[in-house]
Write a protein that holds these residues in place. Structure first.
Motif, PDB file in Angstrom:
ATOM      1  N   ASN A  34      20.072 -26.083   5.192  1.00 32.14           N
ATOM      2  CA  ASN A  34      20.316 -25.458   4.095  1.00 32.14           C
ATOM      3  C   ASN A  34      20.158 -25.992   2.823  1.00 32.14           C
ATOM      4  OD1 ASN A  34      21.346 -23.097   5.543  1.00 32.14           O
ATOM      5  ND2 ASN A  34      23.709 -24.003   5.753  1.00 32.14           N
ATOM      6  N   GLN A  35      19.555 -27.221   3.414  1.00 33.40           N
ATOM      7  CA  GLN A  35      19.087 -28.360   2.200  1.00 33.40           C
ATOM      8  C   GLN A  35      17.734 -27.917   1.425  1.00 33.40           C
ATOM      9  OE1 GLN A  35      21.331 -30.560   0.760  1.00 33.40           O
ATOM     10  NE2 GLN A  35      22.269 -29.456   2.718  1.00 33.40           N
ATOM     11  N   VAL A  36      16.414 -27.920   2.291  1.00 28.65           N
ATOM     12  CA  VAL A  36      15.029 -27.681   1.652  1.00 28.65           C
ATOM     13  C   VAL A  36      14.363 -27.205   2.662  1.00 28.65           C
ATOM     14  CG1 VAL A  36      13.349 -28.536   0.395  1.00 28.65           C
ATOM     15  CG2 VAL A  36      14.924 -29.763  -0.274  1.00 28.65           C
ATOM     16  N   ASP A  37      13.621 -26.237   2.362  1.00 30.35           N
ATOM     17  CA  ASP A  37      12.525 -25.357   3.834  1.00 30.35           C
ATOM     18  C   ASP A  37      11.412 -26.219   3.900  1.00 30.35           C
ATOM     19  OD1 ASP A  37      11.999 -24.056   5.544  1.00 30.35           O
ATOM     20  OD2 ASP A  37      11.041 -21.772   4.044  1.00 30.35           O
ATOM     21  N   ALA A  38      12.127 -26.786   5.440  1.00 34.46           N
ATOM     22  CA  ALA A  38      11.437 -27.873   5.358  1.00 34.46           C
ATOM     23  C   ALA A  38      10.013 -27.991   6.277  1.00 34.46           C
ATOM     24  CB  ALA A  38      12.328 -28.644   7.343  1.00 34.46           C
ATOM     25  N   LYS A  39       9.466 -26.543   6.070  1.00 30.77           N
ATOM     26  CA  LYS A  39       7.773 -26.044   6.216  1.00 30.77           C
ATOM     27  C   LYS A  39       7.487 -25.877   4.983  1.00 30.77           C
ATOM     28  CE  LYS A  39       8.675 -20.852   6.117  1.00 30.77           C
ATOM     29  NZ  LYS A  39      10.222 -20.904   5.838  1.00 30.77           N
ATOM     30  N   ASN A  40       7.984 -26.200   4.494  1.00 28.67           N
ATOM     31  CA  ASN A  40       7.520 -26.028   2.604  1.00 28.67           C
ATOM     32  C   ASN A  40       7.017 -27.431   2.750  1.00 28.67           C
ATOM     33  OD1 ASN A  40       6.723 -23.416   3.064  1.00 28.67           O
ATOM     34  ND2 ASN A  40       8.811 -22.699   1.569  1.00 28.67           N
ATOM     35  N   MET A  41       8.160 -28.414   3.197  1.00 26.71           N
ATOM     36  CA  MET A  41       7.851 -29.804   2.338  1.00 26.71           C
ATOM     37  C   MET A  41       7.385 -30.509   2.944  1.00 26.71           C
ATOM     38  SD  MET A  41       9.670 -29.039  -0.327  1.00 26.71           S
ATOM     39  CE  MET A  41      10.096 -30.484  -0.902  1.00 26.71           C
ATOM     40  N   PHE A  42       7.280 -30.525   4.915  1.00 25.75           N
ATOM     41  CA  PHE A  42       5.926 -31.433   5.527  1.00 25.75           C
ATOM     42  C   PHE A  42       5.325 -31.438   5.713  1.00 25.75           C
ATOM     43  CE2 PHE A  42      11.004 -31.937   5.860  1.00 25.75           C
ATOM     44  CZ  PHE A  42      10.962 -33.676   6.152  1.00 25.75           C
ATOM     45  N   GLN A  43       4.157 -31.203   4.799  1.00 31.51           N
ATOM     46  CA  GLN A  43       3.078 -30.678   4.740  1.00 31.51           C
ATOM     47  C   GLN A  43       1.507 -31.416   4.542  1.00 31.51           C
ATOM     48  OE1 GLN A  43       2.254 -27.413   5.151  1.00 31.51           O
ATOM     49  NE2 GLN A  43       4.277 -27.506   5.052  1.00 31.51           N
ATOM     50  N   ASN A  44       1.814 -32.518   4.901  1.00 30.71           N
ATOM     51  CA  ASN A  44       0.882 -34.069   4.971  1.00 30.71           C
ATOM     52  C   ASN A  44       1.642 -35.438   4.151  1.00 30.71           C
ATOM     53  OD1 ASN A  44       1.486 -34.514   1.753  1.00 30.71           O
ATOM     54  ND2 ASN A  44       0.484 -32.745   1.095  1.00 30.71           N
ATOM     55  N   ASN A 115      18.057 -38.100  12.061  1.00 27.11           N
ATOM     56  CA  ASN A 115      16.897 -36.703  12.875  1.00 27.11           C
ATOM     57  C   ASN A 115      16.313 -36.029  12.275  1.00 27.11           C
ATOM     58  OD1 ASN A 115      18.806 -38.468  14.183  1.00 27.11           O
ATOM     59  ND2 ASN A 115      20.937 -36.995  14.634  1.00 27.11           N
ATOM     60  N   ASP A 116      17.158 -34.859  11.276  1.00 20.85           N
ATOM     61  CA  ASP A 116      16.147 -33.928  10.311  1.00 20.85           C
ATOM     62  C   ASP A 116      14.614 -34.472  10.189  1.00 20.85           C
ATOM     63  OD1 ASP A 116      15.995 -31.738   9.762  1.00 20.85           O
ATOM     64  OD2 ASP A 116      15.851 -32.237   7.784  1.00 20.85           O
ATOM     65  N   VAL A 117      14.885 -35.986   9.578  1.00 18.78           N
ATOM     66  CA  VAL A 117      13.152 -36.794   9.565  1.00 18.78           C
ATOM     67  C   VAL A 117      12.524 -36.560  11.347  1.00 18.78           C
ATOM     68  CG1 VAL A 117      11.743 -38.378   7.995  1.00 18.78           C
ATOM     69  CG2 VAL A 117      14.113 -37.066   6.764  1.00 18.78           C
ATOM     70  N   MET A 118      13.067 -37.173  11.172  1.00 19.04           N
ATOM     71  CA  MET A 118      12.346 -37.589  12.767  1.00 19.04           C
ATOM     72  C   MET A 118      12.166 -36.169  13.450  1.00 19.04           C
ATOM     73  SD  MET A 118      14.960 -40.453  14.403  1.00 19.04           S
ATOM     74  CE  MET A 118      14.296 -40.763  15.786  1.00 19.04           C
ATOM     75  N   LYS A 119      12.596 -35.014  13.456  1.00 18.40           N
ATOM     76  CA  LYS A 119      12.328 -33.994  13.892  1.00 18.40           C
ATOM     77  C   LYS A 119      11.106 -33.522  13.577  1.00 18.40           C
ATOM     78  CE  LYS A 119      13.660 -28.679  13.919  1.00 18.40           C
ATOM     79  NZ  LYS A 119      14.952 -28.010  13.528  1.00 18.40           N
ATOM     80  N   ASN A 120      10.624 -33.588  12.117  1.00 18.74           N
ATOM     81  CA  ASN A 120       9.708 -32.932  10.841  1.00 18.74           C
ATOM     82  C   ASN A 120       8.554 -33.247  11.067  1.00 18.74           C
ATOM     83  OD1 ASN A 120      11.095 -30.243   9.502  1.00 18.74           O
ATOM     84  ND2 ASN A 120      12.556 -31.846   9.417  1.00 18.74           N
ATOM     85  N   LEU A 121       8.676 -34.693  11.542  1.00 18.32           N
ATOM     86  CA  LEU A 121       7.527 -35.772  11.926  1.00 18.32           C
ATOM     87  C   LEU A 121       7.015 -35.223  12.922  1.00 18.32           C
ATOM     88  CD1 LEU A 121       8.922 -39.134  10.217  1.00 18.32           C
ATOM     89  CD2 LEU A 121       7.126 -37.816   9.184  1.00 18.32           C
ATOM     90  N   LYS A 122       7.589 -35.085  14.403  1.00 16.02           N
ATOM     91  CA  LYS A 122       7.268 -35.310  14.945  1.00 16.02           C
ATOM     92  C   LYS A 122       6.527 -32.867  14.866  1.00 16.02           C
ATOM     93  CE  LYS A 122       7.034 -35.003  19.320  1.00 16.02           C
ATOM     94  NZ  LYS A 122       6.326 -33.689  20.408  1.00 16.02           N
ATOM     95  N   ASP A 126       2.539 -32.690  16.035  1.00  9.22           N
ATOM     96  CA  ASP A 126       2.273 -31.673  16.742  1.00  9.22           C
ATOM     97  C   ASP A 126       1.799 -30.454  16.114  1.00  9.22           C
ATOM     98  OD1 ASP A 126       4.190 -32.735  18.564  1.00  9.22           O
ATOM     99  OD2 ASP A 126       5.456 -31.810  18.095  1.00  9.22           O
ATOM    100  N   THR A 127       1.627 -30.274  14.991  1.00  8.57           N
ATOM    101  CA  THR A 127       0.727 -29.562  14.402  1.00  8.57           C
ATOM    102  C   THR A 127      -0.648 -30.219  13.717  1.00  8.57           C
ATOM    103  OG1 THR A 127       1.564 -29.528  12.408  1.00  8.57           O
ATOM    104  CG2 THR A 127       2.649 -28.055  13.626  1.00  8.57           C
ATOM    105  N   ASN A 128      -1.003 -31.190  13.375  1.00  9.01           N
ATOM    106  CA  ASN A 128      -1.729 -32.642  13.206  1.00  9.01           C
ATOM    107  C   ASN A 128      -2.020 -32.422  11.865  1.00  9.01           C
ATOM    108  OD1 ASN A 128      -3.444 -32.305  15.473  1.00  9.01           O
ATOM    109  ND2 ASN A 128      -3.722 -29.597  15.299  1.00  9.01           N
ATOM    110  N   LYS A 129      -0.457 -32.840  11.069  1.00  7.26           N
ATOM    111  CA  LYS A 129      -0.860 -32.889   9.707  1.00  7.26           C
ATOM    112  C   LYS A 129      -0.809 -34.480   9.249  1.00  7.26           C
ATOM    113  CE  LYS A 129       1.191 -28.650   8.448  1.00  7.26           C
ATOM    114  NZ  LYS A 129       2.653 -27.750   8.048  1.00  7.26           N
ATOM    115  N   LEU A 130       0.027 -35.461  10.737  1.00  9.24           N
ATOM    116  CA  LEU A 130      -0.229 -36.484  10.642  1.00  9.24           C
ATOM    117  C   LEU A 130      -1.117 -36.667  12.134  1.00  9.24           C
ATOM    118  CD1 LEU A 130       3.394 -37.382  10.331  1.00  9.24           C
ATOM    119  CD2 LEU A 130       1.868 -37.833   8.581  1.00  9.24           C
ATOM    120  N   THR A 131      -1.601 -38.114  11.738  1.00  6.35           N
ATOM    121  CA  THR A 131      -2.399 -39.322  12.658  1.00  6.35           C
ATOM    122  C   THR A 131      -1.675 -39.317  14.071  1.00  6.35           C
ATOM    123  OG1 THR A 131      -2.904 -40.883  11.959  1.00  6.35           O
ATOM    124  CG2 THR A 131      -4.586 -39.261  10.921  1.00  6.35           C
ATOM    125  N   ALA A 132      -1.561 -39.945  15.611  1.00  5.51           N
ATOM    126  CA  ALA A 132      -1.134 -40.362  15.866  1.00  5.51           C
ATOM    127  C   ALA A 132      -0.734 -41.774  15.395  1.00  5.51           C
ATOM    128  CB  ALA A 132      -2.149 -40.621  17.176  1.00  5.51           C
TER     129      ALA A 132
END
Length: 563
Positions: A34-44, A115-122, A126-132
């Motif tokens: 409910n805080q910030v919509d993660a799909k709009n924040m974890f982009q790059n 936990n929330d950040v670890m989930k969104n980093l994964k 998985d969507t190729n927004k971060l290198t390995a």
């Protein structure tokens, strides 16, 4: 805390969200979705960096609670007459419901953010927004910080729910079928297995975007050291060889200045190794507490250190806790701590330890004040605030002497008591200089397999310069006399002295409760802990001293009620 370089500005909302918006009203009411919509924040990559820094910004809010729980519960800190009922309860191990210092919820607020950040980093990976590499480094950092937080909870509460999910329904944490409470021993084993499996265990590399300047401070000092944490867990779990191995790896790791500087953490204890690293004067030792974080000497002394600055929230809590000018002066050094320093003998025969008076504490307006955390707020000469409204400061979390002492403790328990004695006193070269050996190439060297190989040889024919040929021990660095040589073959006696040395060197850096409890549990001797707390209270005239000792003779009473 926020980035002040342009690529990160667009992630400011996420930093704010992670560093301050989660409620601490109830550990079960945190709703990350409910805080910030993660799909709009974890982009790059910049969003990922901002998320990690935001976690550490939120961590700053735990500093006061961390300090009180780890030090006031032990023997080196005492309450002042200004302390309220909550601090007095902590001091006498008689905590009542509603005590804010004994509340696990603030720790869980940060854990659930992790936990929330670890989930969104994964998801980003998985969507190729971060290198390995970028994913492994950031995910492992947040995972290690979460493990450190859980270890703290275990130390103080004994049995805690181990939640690793980004909760969509935070009330699920109440369900013990999903999140059973782990005992401290089980938690330590769980954390060890988790940390051993991390994909990345080193500090961020110099070229990483996480290594930057944040509000004018070097970010490379802000992050938990994964191997130090793993070593601490091994030590707690009585896996001494493993602990010594990872500790020695850190000792021989380049400090944040990088390998080009040819400066490793063990250089802190070498002769002529830097501007102040011989620290055999009061002003030199004080420099480790007050000098710029940009300096090589600071970055060699401190492995993990965070900052409070007038420009960002939260406000420095140590001013209110410690200062008697500009603060509330709630706690002070115990008479036990002061007596510990006064009992030391300098090499010239003077009874004195420069680490105590005028460094760790000062007499200000006739009162003993813990100043270790106040040197960026106080005038070092007068002890008065430079500017009462600018409460800048540091949160000291892990230091090179902590690393040396923990390595020595592990080595001692692994049968290498002489090495422990050498590192605490005047270094390898003196302890291993067998003058009866005619072959000089066989002197000043331990000739043991790793992690116990130390070469302190210095020869010109043949030319040999062992890595530790200028090694200087903890006590020699501050000019105090060596401990009795008989301790070289006395494991229990040496262990006692290691804990005593920690009181002299590391006072108020958040280690004391853990140190006392670890030894007491290892020996199955609750009196080791109970007697030290009793003696503190007795010396300070607390009428509850005997009752507290009786209470602490039951290990169950070492832990706070989990509410």
């Amino acid at each position: 805390m926020k980035f002040k370089i342009s690529p990160f500005i667009k992630s400011a909302a996420l930093v704010i969200m992670l560093s301050g918006s989660y409620s601490c009203r109830n550990m079960y009411d945190v709703e990350p979705k409910n805080q910030v919509d993660a799909k709009n924040m974890f982009q790059n990559i910049y969003d990922a960096d901002a998320a990690v820094v935001g976690i550490y910004g939120k961590l700053l809010g735990l500093a006061k609670q961390y300090e009180v729980l780890n030090e006031l519960r032990a023997d080196l800190m005492e309450v002042t007459p200004n302390a309220g009922a909550e601090l007095q309860q902590i001091n006498t191990h008689n905590v009542l419901d509603g005590n804010s210092y004994a509340d696990p919820k603030p720790f869980y607020a940060v854990i659930l953010s992790c936990n929330d950040v670890m989930k969104n980093l994964k998801i980003m990976y998985d969507t190729n927004k971060l290198t390995a590499n970028d994913y492994n480094q950031r995910w492992s950092d947040v995972a290690a910080l979460r493990s450190w937080l859980y270890f703290q909870l275990g130390l103080h509460f004994g049995e805690v729910p181990y939640v690793t999910e980004a909760l969509t329904n935070a009330n699920d944490v109440k369900d013990q079928s999903k999140y059973p409470r782990l005992t401290l021993d089980a938690l330590v084993k769980t954390l060890i297995a988790f940390l051993e499996a991390l994909p990345y265990k080193l500090p961020y590399p110099a070229a990483n975007s996480m290594v930057t300047q944040i509000d004018g401070y070097p970010s490379k000092l802000f992050f938990v050291n994964k191997k130090c944490l793993l070593g601490d867990l091994y030590l707690w779990n009585n896996e001494y060889r493993k602990a010594a191995t990872v500790y020695k790896e850190v000792l021989e790791t380049s400090t944040p200045n990088g390998p080009g500087d040819s400066y490793n953490y063990f250089n802190t204890y070498t002769l002529n190794s830097g501007t102040d690293n011989d620290a055999v004067t009061t002003s030199a030792w004080q420099g480790f507490l007050s000098r710029s974080m940009q300096d090589r000497e600071f970055q060699t002394e401190w492995i993990w250190s965070m900052v409070f600055d007038k420009s960002f929230a939260p406000e420095n809590p140590f001013v209110d806790l410690f200062a008697n000018s500009g603060g509330s002066y709630l706690v002070k050094p115990s008479q036990t701590a002061i007596d510990n320093w006064n009992a030391q003998i300098q090499n010239d025969g003077t009874p004195f330890d420069l680490r105590g008076p005028n460094n760790t504490y000062k007499i200000i307006n006739g009162q003993p004040v813990i100043v270790k955390f106040l040197y960026n707020y106080l005038n070092t000469t007068t002890g008065l605030p430079v500017n009462a409204l600018e409460k800048n400061g540091r949160w000291f979390l892990y230091r090179t002497p902590t690393l040396h002492l923990r390595y020595a403790e592990a080595a001692n328990r692994d049968g290498q008591t002489k090495i422990a004695w050498a590192l605490v006193n005047a270094g390898i070269k003196g302890a291993y200089d067998n003058t009866a050996e005619p072959d000089a190439t066989k002197r000043r060297i331990t000739n043991l397999p790793e992690p116990y190989m130390f070469d302190a040889r210095k020869l010109d024919a043949p030319t040999i310069r062992g890595k530790y040929h200028r090694n200087l021990g903890i006590r020699a660095r501050v000019g105090t006399t060596n401990l009795n040589v008989a301790l070289q073959t006395d494991m229990t006696g040496m262990e006692d002295k290691l804990i005593d040395e920690g009181a002299l060197e590391l006072a108020y850096e958040g280690n004391r409760w853990q140190d006392l409890m670890r030894i007491a549990m290892r020996r199955n001797d609750p009196a080791f802990l109970a007697d030290k707390v009793y003696n503190k209270l007795l010396k300070d005239g607390n009428p509850a001293a005997a009752a507290v000792r009786s209470r602490l003779m039951n290990k169950a009473n070492w832990f706070l009620p989990f509410k």
